[in-house]
Design a protein around this motif. Structure first.
Motif, PDB file in Angstrom:
ATOM      1  N   ARG A  92     -45.998 -27.460  14.596  1.00 55.32           N
ATOM      2  CA  ARG A  92     -46.988 -28.552  14.135  1.00 55.32           C
ATOM      3  C   ARG A  92     -48.315 -28.581  14.739  1.00 55.32           C
ATOM      4  O   ARG A  92     -49.124 -28.980  14.140  1.00 55.32           O
ATOM      5  CB  ARG A  92     -46.216 -30.159  14.606  1.00 55.32           C
ATOM      6  N   ARG A  93     -48.348 -28.152  15.874  1.00 56.47           N
ATOM      7  CA  ARG A  93     -49.638 -28.017  16.715  1.00 56.47           C
ATOM      8  C   ARG A  93     -50.383 -26.713  16.116  1.00 56.47           C
ATOM      9  O   ARG A  93     -51.616 -26.374  16.921  1.00 56.47           O
ATOM     10  CB  ARG A  93     -49.415 -28.187  18.352  1.00 56.47           C
ATOM     11  N   GLU A 136     -43.191 -32.886  25.930  1.00 53.78           N
ATOM     12  CA  GLU A 136     -43.733 -32.569  27.154  1.00 53.78           C
ATOM     13  C   GLU A 136     -43.552 -31.098  27.514  1.00 53.78           C
ATOM     14  O   GLU A 136     -44.628 -30.419  28.192  1.00 53.78           O
ATOM     15  CB  GLU A 136     -42.694 -33.308  28.281  1.00 53.78           C
ATOM     16  N   ILE A 137     -42.604 -30.375  27.057  1.00 51.69           N
ATOM     17  CA  ILE A 137     -42.579 -28.757  27.374  1.00 51.69           C
ATOM     18  C   ILE A 137     -43.496 -28.218  26.448  1.00 51.69           C
ATOM     19  O   ILE A 137     -44.141 -27.225  26.946  1.00 51.69           O
ATOM     20  CB  ILE A 137     -41.117 -28.339  26.850  1.00 51.69           C
ATOM     21  N   ALA A 138     -43.765 -28.705  25.269  1.00 53.32           N
ATOM     22  CA  ALA A 138     -45.081 -28.241  24.362  1.00 53.32           C
ATOM     23  C   ALA A 138     -46.312 -28.413  25.068  1.00 53.32           C
ATOM     24  O   ALA A 138     -47.157 -27.538  25.191  1.00 53.32           O
ATOM     25  CB  ALA A 138     -45.001 -28.789  23.004  1.00 53.32           C
ATOM     26  N   ASP A 139     -46.439 -29.389  25.900  1.00 55.32           N
ATOM     27  CA  ASP A 139     -47.654 -29.618  26.630  1.00 55.32           C
ATOM     28  C   ASP A 139     -47.747 -28.856  27.724  1.00 55.32           C
ATOM     29  O   ASP A 139     -48.941 -28.145  28.100  1.00 55.32           O
ATOM     30  CB  ASP A 139     -47.625 -31.266  27.226  1.00 55.32           C
ATOM     31  N   TRP A 181     -31.611 -25.916  21.520  1.00 57.30           N
ATOM     32  CA  TRP A 181     -32.480 -27.137  22.170  1.00 57.30           C
ATOM     33  C   TRP A 181     -33.865 -26.681  22.160  1.00 57.30           C
ATOM     34  O   TRP A 181     -34.438 -27.568  21.331  1.00 57.30           O
ATOM     35  CB  TRP A 181     -31.899 -27.346  23.472  1.00 57.30           C
ATOM     36  N   PHE A 182     -34.138 -25.605  22.614  1.00 59.00           N
ATOM     37  CA  PHE A 182     -35.594 -24.872  22.398  1.00 59.00           C
ATOM     38  C   PHE A 182     -36.083 -24.709  20.955  1.00 59.00           C
ATOM     39  O   PHE A 182     -37.044 -25.120  20.564  1.00 59.00           O
ATOM     40  CB  PHE A 182     -35.845 -24.037  23.261  1.00 59.00           C
ATOM     41  N   GLY A 183     -35.373 -23.977  20.291  1.00 56.25           N
ATOM     42  CA  GLY A 183     -35.667 -23.370  19.183  1.00 56.25           C
ATOM     43  C   GLY A 183     -35.670 -24.420  17.964  1.00 56.25           C
ATOM     44  O   GLY A 183     -36.518 -24.366  17.073  1.00 56.25           O
ATOM     45  N   GLU A 184     -34.943 -25.593  18.164  1.00 60.19           N
ATOM     46  CA  GLU A 184     -34.737 -26.677  17.076  1.00 60.19           C
ATOM     47  C   GLU A 184     -35.529 -27.683  17.562  1.00 60.19           C
ATOM     48  O   GLU A 184     -35.710 -28.844  16.876  1.00 60.19           O
ATOM     49  CB  GLU A 184     -33.363 -26.811  16.661  1.00 60.19           C
ATOM     50  N   GLY A 185     -35.979 -27.850  18.844  1.00 59.54           N
ATOM     51  CA  GLY A 185     -36.698 -28.935  19.245  1.00 59.54           C
ATOM     52  C   GLY A 185     -38.300 -28.535  19.553  1.00 59.54           C
ATOM     53  O   GLY A 185     -39.188 -29.180  19.213  1.00 59.54           O
ATOM     54  N   VAL A 186     -38.546 -27.372  20.331  1.00 62.03           N
ATOM     55  CA  VAL A 186     -39.728 -27.367  20.923  1.00 62.03           C
ATOM     56  C   VAL A 186     -40.420 -26.642  19.714  1.00 62.03           C
ATOM     57  O   VAL A 186     -41.817 -26.723  19.615  1.00 62.03           O
ATOM     58  CB  VAL A 186     -39.659 -26.647  22.351  1.00 62.03           C
ATOM     59  N   LEU A 187     -39.936 -25.223  19.111  1.00 61.26           N
ATOM     60  CA  LEU A 187     -40.624 -24.431  18.342  1.00 61.26           C
ATOM     61  C   LEU A 187     -41.301 -25.391  17.261  1.00 61.26           C
ATOM     62  O   LEU A 187     -42.362 -25.060  16.601  1.00 61.26           O
ATOM     63  CB  LEU A 187     -39.718 -23.579  18.063  1.00 61.26           C
ATOM     64  N   PRO A 188     -40.568 -26.293  16.382  1.00 61.86           N
ATOM     65  CA  PRO A 188     -40.994 -26.972  15.567  1.00 61.86           C
ATOM     66  C   PRO A 188     -42.330 -27.959  16.041  1.00 61.86           C
ATOM     67  O   PRO A 188     -43.239 -28.019  15.233  1.00 61.86           O
ATOM     68  CB  PRO A 188     -39.997 -28.049  15.162  1.00 61.86           C
ATOM     69  N   MET A 247     -57.367 -20.228  16.366  1.00 54.35           N
ATOM     70  CA  MET A 247     -56.209 -20.516  17.409  1.00 54.35           C
ATOM     71  C   MET A 247     -55.372 -19.607  17.443  1.00 54.35           C
ATOM     72  O   MET A 247     -54.482 -19.000  16.633  1.00 54.35           O
ATOM     73  CB  MET A 247     -55.816 -21.932  17.300  1.00 54.35           C
ATOM     74  N   SER A 248     -55.062 -18.680  18.852  1.00 53.98           N
ATOM     75  CA  SER A 248     -54.023 -17.940  18.833  1.00 53.98           C
ATOM     76  C   SER A 248     -52.583 -18.255  18.579  1.00 53.98           C
ATOM     77  O   SER A 248     -52.356 -19.473  19.200  1.00 53.98           O
ATOM     78  CB  SER A 248     -54.374 -16.927  19.866  1.00 53.98           C
ATOM     79  N   GLN A 249     -51.851 -17.411  17.971  1.00 55.36           N
ATOM     80  CA  GLN A 249     -50.404 -17.820  17.878  1.00 55.36           C
ATOM     81  C   GLN A 249     -49.712 -17.414  19.340  1.00 55.36           C
ATOM     82  O   GLN A 249     -49.872 -16.512  19.889  1.00 55.36           O
ATOM     83  CB  GLN A 249     -49.643 -17.376  16.799  1.00 55.36           C
TER      84      GLN A 249
END
Length: 386
Positions: A360-361, A320-323, A349-356, A1-3
């Motif tokens: 995980r995915r 939702e943003i990760a989706d 907000w993005f770096g500590e919320g969405v990136l983790p 799976m590509s990063q």
């Protein structure tokens, strides 16, 4: 799976603030609460590299600070972050641009990428002394990139085109590594240049299906040009990420409430004069109205009411943003160039919320030094009782 790779943005175009800072594409930038300065932009740059962003885009044009000068200064107050320097190929000779890129790359330890902006507004180009029309500007851009890439090989370059000419040009100091070239454009002329020269094709944030069509368009052009598989794809978006969907949409509503109908009318009138096909597509998404701005689940077109260029934002919870990011990945997007108002706070907000969540995915890994032993707490989260 590509990063996936994520970049941030440095708001040198009128500064930063807690409302949408309008302007761009020939329209005067609106007022902001935080003027662009080395101390403030340095805060954003250091925060972006600490959070795990790869690079930061700096815009170009009469409406913002010069990208080369600004990023050279910021490179000295940051350690790892790369700079995606936007520049216009018609305003600098190819040899000088190749030399500037080599100097920047070598003196910063390889922290340069180039965002080539051909220029979509003839009136603004004439301010810089450039009187070519749009198609001629793309033809010149083709010649420019041919020369620059030739110079970066270290071999002598002699080239005589319709717009540019060099004779026995040899670049003494070569960039190491070669800077990656980013480029965007939705017109047929832009597609031809992208297919022939660029490493990463950038598009503004349209719904995933429309983005997928552009990806396939450029892929086919690149294959026809003998560069099959040589072009990667990125997208330019804003972001409003919060712990819950309700909090995110409340912030979008707050930003929208701060935009007056008079400001919308003024900026839209200016933006509709743009020669940019991509800008026209952005305007079609918002229709100059505050109604119906969620044009795809969690994709909001409100920013484009008063801001030229990138006019859409991902809005929602971290998941939702990760989706939505996964939807873009499914149509070929590998790199995301993001921003938000204010840029300092939204980076967290993005770096500590969405990136983790993406980590995980299995879709993202931090590019920086070894992580601290204490795992980060998602922005807006709470500490569990022990």
């Amino acid at each position: 799976m590509s990063q996936l790779t994520f970049h941030w943005f440095l708001p040198t175009n009128g500064g930063d603030g807690r409302q949408v800072v309008g302007g761009g594409h020939g329209v005067e930038a609106g007022p902001s609460g935080r003027p662009a300065s080395v101390p403030y932009l340095g805060q954003i740059a250091r925060s972006a590299e600490q959070l795990g962003f790869e690079a930061a885009l700096t815009p170009t044009g009469a409406w913002c600070e010069d990208a080369w000068v600004t990023t050279a200064m910021l490179s000295q107050v940051s350690d790892r972050l790369k700079f995606l320097v936007a520049f216009r190929p018609g305003l600098t000779s190819p040899f000088l641009a190749a030399q500037m890129a080599a100097s920047f790359q070598n003196l910063t330890g390889g922290r340069l990428a180039l965002n080539v902006v051909t220029g979509g507004e003839s009136a603004e180009q004439r301010m810089f002394g450039d009187f070519l029309d749009k198609d001629a500007r793309y033809a010149r851009c083709d010649e420019f990139l041919t020369i620059v890439r030739g110079l970066w090989t270290g071999e002598p370059v002699t080239f005589e085109g319709e717009h540019l000419r060099v004779q026995d040009a040899v670049l003494q100091q070569l960039p190491s590594p070669l800077p990656q070239i980013y480029f965007g454009g939705s017109s047929p002329a832009a597609g031809a240049v992208a297919a022939k020269h660029v490493d990463v094709y950038l598009t503004w944030g349209e719904p995933p299906a429309a983005v997928g069509e552009k990806v396939e368009w450029v892929r086919k052009l690149a294959a026809d040009a003998g560069r099959e598989g040589k072009v990667r794809f990125g997208i330019r978006l804003h972001t409003i990420a919060r712990a819950t969907s309700e909090e995110a949409w409340a912030e979008a509503d707050r930003l929208l409430a701060g935009i007056s109908e008079d400001e919308i009318a003024r900026v839209q009138a200016g933006l509709r004069k743009s020669e940019s096909v991509g800008q026209s597509r952005m305007l079609d998404l918002n229709q100059g109205s505050k109604d119906g701005l969620e044009i795809h689940p969690n994709l909001w077109a409100g920013v484009g009411l008063v801001r030229g260029g990138a006019g859409t934002a991902m809005v929602g919870s971290y998941a939702e943003i990760a989706d939505l990011i996964e939807q873009y990945r499914a149509v070929g997007i590998e790199e995301f160039v993001l921003s938000g108002y204010p840029h300092l706070e939204e980076a967290y907000w993005f770096g500590e919320g969405v990136l983790p969540e993406l980590e995980r995915r299995g879709l993202w890994s931090p590019p920086g030094p070894v992580r601290a032993t204490t795992p980060p707490l998602p922005f807006g989260g709470t500490v569990a009782a022990s």
